[in-house]
Motif scaffolding. Structure first.
Motif, PDB file in Angstrom:
ATOM      1  N   VAL A 109      -6.897 -21.548 -13.841  1.00  0.00           N
ATOM      2  CA  VAL A 109      -7.383 -20.468 -13.103  1.00  0.00           C
ATOM      3  C   VAL A 109      -6.289 -19.815 -12.497  1.00  0.00           C
ATOM      4  O   VAL A 109      -5.066 -20.230 -12.367  1.00  0.00           O
ATOM      5  N   ARG A 110      -6.503 -18.392 -12.370  1.00  0.00           N
ATOM      6  CA  ARG A 110      -5.355 -17.527 -11.590  1.00  0.00           C
ATOM      7  C   ARG A 110      -6.133 -16.469 -11.036  1.00  0.00           C
ATOM      8  O   ARG A 110      -7.310 -16.309 -11.107  1.00  0.00           O
ATOM      9  N   PHE A 111      -5.345 -15.956  -9.920  1.00  0.00           N
ATOM     10  CA  PHE A 111      -5.885 -14.894  -9.096  1.00  0.00           C
ATOM     11  C   PHE A 111      -5.152 -13.567  -9.705  1.00  0.00           C
ATOM     12  O   PHE A 111      -3.860 -13.538  -9.511  1.00  0.00           O
ATOM     13  N   ASP A 112      -5.753 -12.703 -10.031  1.00  0.00           N
ATOM     14  CA  ASP A 112      -5.278 -11.363 -10.556  1.00  0.00           C
ATOM     15  C   ASP A 112      -5.601 -10.169  -9.387  1.00  0.00           C
ATOM     16  O   ASP A 112      -6.779 -10.404  -8.706  1.00  0.00           O
ATOM     17  N   VAL A 113      -5.012  -9.235  -9.426  1.00  0.00           N
ATOM     18  CA  VAL A 113      -5.237  -8.053  -8.590  1.00  0.00           C
ATOM     19  C   VAL A 113      -5.059  -6.895  -9.562  1.00  0.00           C
ATOM     20  O   VAL A 113      -4.076  -6.706 -10.271  1.00  0.00           O
ATOM     21  N   TRP A 114      -5.954  -5.837  -9.482  1.00  0.00           N
ATOM     22  CA  TRP A 114      -5.815  -4.627 -10.047  1.00  0.00           C
ATOM     23  C   TRP A 114      -6.084  -3.667  -8.939  1.00  0.00           C
ATOM     24  O   TRP A 114      -6.845  -3.585  -7.934  1.00  0.00           O
ATOM     25  N   LEU A 115      -4.996  -2.808  -9.362  1.00  0.00           N
ATOM     26  CA  LEU A 115      -4.718  -1.543  -8.364  1.00  0.00           C
ATOM     27  C   LEU A 115      -5.239  -0.415  -8.826  1.00  0.00           C
ATOM     28  O   LEU A 115      -4.939  -0.040 -10.180  1.00  0.00           O
ATOM     29  N   VAL A 116      -5.926   0.535  -8.381  1.00  0.00           N
ATOM     30  CA  VAL A 116      -6.405   1.845  -8.738  1.00  0.00           C
ATOM     31  C   VAL A 116      -6.060   2.987  -7.791  1.00  0.00           C
ATOM     32  O   VAL A 116      -6.552   2.557  -6.534  1.00  0.00           O
ATOM     33  N   ASP A 117      -5.695   4.120  -8.337  1.00  0.00           N
ATOM     34  CA  ASP A 117      -5.343   5.033  -7.280  1.00  0.00           C
ATOM     35  C   ASP A 117      -6.434   6.173  -7.407  1.00  0.00           C
ATOM     36  O   ASP A 117      -6.965   6.084  -8.191  1.00  0.00           O
ATOM     37  N   ALA A 118      -6.228   7.123  -6.513  1.00  0.00           N
ATOM     38  CA  ALA A 118      -7.131   8.164  -6.539  1.00  0.00           C
ATOM     39  C   ALA A 118      -7.176   9.241  -7.833  1.00  0.00           C
ATOM     40  O   ALA A 118      -8.071   9.635  -7.968  1.00  0.00           O
ATOM     41  N   ARG A 119      -6.135   9.123  -8.453  1.00  0.00           N
ATOM     42  CA  ARG A 119      -5.974   9.918  -9.714  1.00  0.00           C
ATOM     43  C   ARG A 119      -6.536   9.085 -11.022  1.00  0.00           C
ATOM     44  O   ARG A 119      -6.290   9.822 -11.966  1.00  0.00           O
TER      45      ARG A 119
END
Length: 133
Positions: A109-119
């Motif tokens: 099990v792992r914790f991922d983060v996805w970052l999304v910007d306005a463009r």
């Protein structure tokens, strides 16, 4: 004090909240599409537990990832949006989900983060943090 009128929420705050929610849902949809294209099976979205909500839960080859999606104006701001309190909430929610679904995450099990910007820029941070408990 018993006769006090309930506080009204400023209309601008409501509009900002709705806009942020819409951005978040759109960002999650982008992440789900990217995960599916990479062969991940989506086990759930916006899964609510007593400890809080997990944006996305996905699994591939037995590896379970609990995903937090952060949508902000730019990727740098998004990267700083996940604080210690929220990490603790996510790890507690993960424990609840894993207890309810013993077949999940047999290979880890792992914790991922996805970052999304306005463009529309997207950045994946795999194994972004560890359970501190």
């Amino acid at each position: 004090m018993e006769n006090e009128a309930p506080q009204k929420i400023a209309p601008r705050k409501i509009v900002r909240g709705r806009r942020a929610q819409r951005r978040g849902v759109e960002a999650e949809a982008r992440v789900v599409a990217a995960l599916a294209a990479a062969g991940w099976v989506i086990l759930g979205q916006r899964l609510r537990t007593l400890a809080g909500e997990v944006d996305i839960v996905a699994e591939r080859a037995g590896l379970l990832t609990l995903i937090e999606v952060k949508a902000r104006g730019d990727l740098e701001t998004a990267a700083y949006a996940l604080g210690a309190r929220q990490r603790r909430r996510l790890t507690a929610a993960a424990a609840i989900l894993l207890g309810a679904n013993p077949g999940w995450g047999l290979a880890g099990v792992r914790f991922d983060v996805w970052l999304v910007d306005a463009r529309g820029g997207v950045r994946h941070v795999p194994d972004a943090f560890r359970d501190e408990g």
